[in-house]
Design a protein around this motif. Sequence first.
Motif, mmCIF file in Angstrom:
data_model
loop_
_atom_site.group_PDB
_atom_site.id
_atom_site.type_symbol
_atom_site.label_atom_id
_atom_site.label_comp_id
_atom_site.label_asym_id
_atom_site.label_seq_id
_atom_site.Cartn_x
_atom_site.Cartn_y
_atom_site.Cartn_z
ATOM 1 N N LEU A 177 0.533 -1.352 0.195
ATOM 2 C CA LEU A 177 0.139 0.024 0.422
ATOM 3 C C LEU A 177 0.669 1.203 -0.616
ATOM 4 O O LEU A 177 0.460 2.308 -0.360
ATOM 5 N N VAL A 178 2.016 1.386 0.661
ATOM 6 C CA VAL A 178 2.549 2.583 0.897
ATOM 7 C C VAL A 178 3.552 3.405 -0.136
ATOM 8 O O VAL A 178 3.826 3.492 -0.447
ATOM 9 N N ASP A 179 3.723 1.449 -0.666
ATOM 10 C CA ASP A 179 4.697 1.328 -1.611
ATOM 11 C C ASP A 179 4.386 1.919 -3.239
ATOM 12 O O ASP A 179 4.646 2.269 -3.731
ATOM 13 N N MET A 180 3.229 1.061 -3.650
ATOM 14 C CA MET A 180 2.739 1.378 -5.046
ATOM 15 C C MET A 180 1.372 1.615 -4.491
ATOM 16 O O MET A 180 1.004 2.790 -5.578
ATOM 17 N N GLY A 181 0.480 0.755 -3.914
ATOM 18 C CA GLY A 181 -0.558 2.306 -3.940
ATOM 19 C C GLY A 181 -0.731 3.826 -3.446
ATOM 20 O O GLY A 181 -1.859 3.912 -4.138
ATOM 21 N N ILE A 182 0.361 3.883 -3.013
ATOM 22 C CA ILE A 182 0.605 5.133 -2.664
ATOM 23 C C ILE A 182 0.271 5.932 -3.732
ATOM 24 O O ILE A 182 -0.069 7.271 -4.243
ATOM 25 N N HIS A 183 1.531 5.436 -5.398
ATOM 26 C CA HIS A 183 1.539 6.439 -6.806
ATOM 27 C C HIS A 183 -0.146 6.778 -7.077
ATOM 28 O O HIS A 183 -0.436 7.441 -7.530
ATOM 29 N N VAL A 184 -1.032 5.462 -7.568
ATOM 30 C CA VAL A 184 -2.400 5.240 -7.104
ATOM 31 C C VAL A 184 -3.091 6.033 -6.597
ATOM 32 O O VAL A 184 -3.995 7.528 -7.000
ATOM 33 N N ILE A 185 -2.568 6.381 -5.421
ATOM 34 C CA ILE A 185 -4.138 7.261 -4.704
ATOM 35 C C ILE A 185 -3.527 9.144 -4.887
ATOM 36 O O ILE A 185 -4.492 9.287 -5.500
ATOM 37 N N ASP A 186 -2.299 8.952 -4.901
ATOM 38 C CA ASP A 186 -1.151 10.925 -5.347
ATOM 39 C C ASP A 186 -2.128 10.817 -6.873
ATOM 40 O O ASP A 186 -2.924 11.983 -7.571
ATOM 41 N N LEU A 187 -2.170 9.767 -7.894
ATOM 42 C CA LEU A 187 -2.629 9.719 -9.126
ATOM 43 C C LEU A 187 -3.966 10.510 -9.524
ATOM 44 O O LEU A 187 -4.466 11.110 -10.442
ATOM 45 N N LEU A 188 -4.867 9.326 -8.302
ATOM 46 C CA LEU A 188 -6.452 9.572 -8.518
ATOM 47 C C LEU A 188 -6.339 11.091 -8.179
ATOM 48 O O LEU A 188 -7.514 11.477 -8.682
ATOM 49 N N HIS A 189 -5.830 11.857 -6.950
ATOM 50 C CA HIS A 189 -6.153 12.719 -6.778
ATOM 51 C C HIS A 189 -5.685 13.744 -7.687
ATOM 52 O O HIS A 189 -6.455 15.064 -7.512
ATOM 53 N N TYR A 190 -4.148 13.449 -8.448
ATOM 54 C CA TYR A 190 -4.085 14.438 -9.418
ATOM 55 C C TYR A 190 -4.927 15.162 -10.507
ATOM 56 O O TYR A 190 -5.701 15.613 -11.417
ATOM 57 N N LEU A 191 -5.465 13.289 -11.148
ATOM 58 C CA LEU A 191 -6.454 13.307 -12.101
ATOM 59 C C LEU A 191 -7.564 13.683 -12.120
ATOM 60 O O LEU A 191 -8.280 14.473 -12.681
ATOM 61 N N SER A 192 -8.613 13.851 -11.056
ATOM 62 C CA SER A 192 -9.178 14.213 -10.796
ATOM 63 C C SER A 192 -9.602 16.072 -9.675
ATOM 64 O O SER A 192 -10.982 16.323 -10.644
ATOM 65 N N GLY A 193 -8.484 16.135 -9.378
ATOM 66 C CA GLY A 193 -9.126 16.953 -8.568
ATOM 67 C C GLY A 193 -10.036 17.065 -7.608
ATOM 68 O O GLY A 193 -10.181 17.749 -6.700
ATOM 69 N N LEU A 194 -10.068 15.905 -7.169
ATOM 70 C CA LEU A 194 -10.771 15.502 -5.601
ATOM 71 C C LEU A 194 -9.739 15.155 -4.639
ATOM 72 O O LEU A 194 -9.274 14.359 -5.101
ATOM 73 N N LYS A 195 -11.043 15.433 -3.504
ATOM 74 C CA LYS A 195 -9.610 14.395 -2.224
ATOM 75 C C LYS A 195 -10.404 13.554 -1.572
ATOM 76 O O LYS A 195 -12.059 13.642 -2.348
ATOM 77 N N THR A 196 -10.067 12.851 -0.991
ATOM 78 C CA THR A 196 -10.559 11.655 -0.020
ATOM 79 C C THR A 196 -10.724 12.596 1.101
ATOM 80 O O THR A 196 -10.476 12.910 1.800
ATOM 81 N N THR A 197 -12.285 11.806 1.068
ATOM 82 C CA THR A 197 -12.581 12.209 2.888
ATOM 83 C C THR A 197 -12.394 11.069 3.772
ATOM 84 O O THR A 197 -12.596 11.126 5.183
ATOM 85 N N GLU A 198 -12.926 9.795 2.802
ATOM 86 C CA GLU A 198 -12.850 8.786 4.696
ATOM 87 C C GLU A 198 -12.825 7.571 3.157
ATOM 88 O O GLU A 198 -12.460 7.675 2.138
#
Length: 349
Positions: A177-198
Amino acid sequence: MKKIKWGVIGCGGIADRKTIPGMMLANNVELVSVMDADIDIAEKVKEKYNAKYAFDNYEAILAQDEIEAVYIASPVFFHKEQAIAAAKAKKHILLEKPVALTTSDAEEIKRVCEENGVKISIGFLMRFHGYHQRIKEIIAEGKIGEIVSMRGQFTCWYPDIEGAWRQKKALSGGGALVDMGIHVIDLLHYLSGLKTTEVVAFNQTQTFGYEVDDSSAVIMKMENGSTAFVDSNFNIPDAASVAKLEIYGTKGSIVASGTLAQAEVGTVNILISDDSLAYDANQERNEIVPLSLEGTPLGNMYTKEVEQFGNSIINDTCPPVSIDSAIFDQKVVEAAYKSGENKVFVPVK
């Protein structure tokens, strides 16, 4: 063109394989010094890329007046110490992800950088893929409408390896999660312009014997009410991984395969619906028009990453990947680990 004089801290591994070769293609880079705890590795990298100096300690690089910026590619457990020392030495910093072992450590790095007038950018490489940048533009232009669902999968094969720091929680902060998944989390935030709430997450060590997670599935509730799914694994063979990225909206969809990689490769399929279409009980899809990304400029993501950060130093502009966004990504990861451990939904603030 002005060239930023660089030092590399932790010049083996990803630095030697990918980042320094990318630096060599950048128009605004001069590689001056390299460092590795193993001086033999440092000397080999120095000769390979024609750097001036090789050291076995980072303090030697920070003591050089000519060095303007450092790239820190050392293991995560060194990040806080080395980044803070670099900031106090007035060196601008390109720091590999994640920022540090914890968000509190990351926030301390941010504070010291601000106090010393030092720019810092975080190594979320996937943002620099030409297709991803075009996808971001398409979403911002409203072409796929309001986002309702997203998904990203990023995996590799990482079996038990004696002495591997990524397989010890105290040294890495976690596993897939912290090694691979964080890349996806960052990319989804970046592409969508949306932030995670929960978030709610399932993290486990399913296949191997080490203490960190080799499998992770995270569901993120986004600020517009949509959901995002992030799958990250250390137990899927590289040749079997599709590395899919999917974004669905009220007017269309974007599905990329293989773009979550260390090179600008992969394919993207974009389908846009006619705004005038009404409900179709037959669910026919013959009115969907594909959008081509043909002509999108592709190159070396590492070159773009370093060159853009160098330009932010030269022109005194914002770094390409802010530490604030990276700290927020890390908050999501920490919430996901907490969710998995306690079997609860966890808010992200």
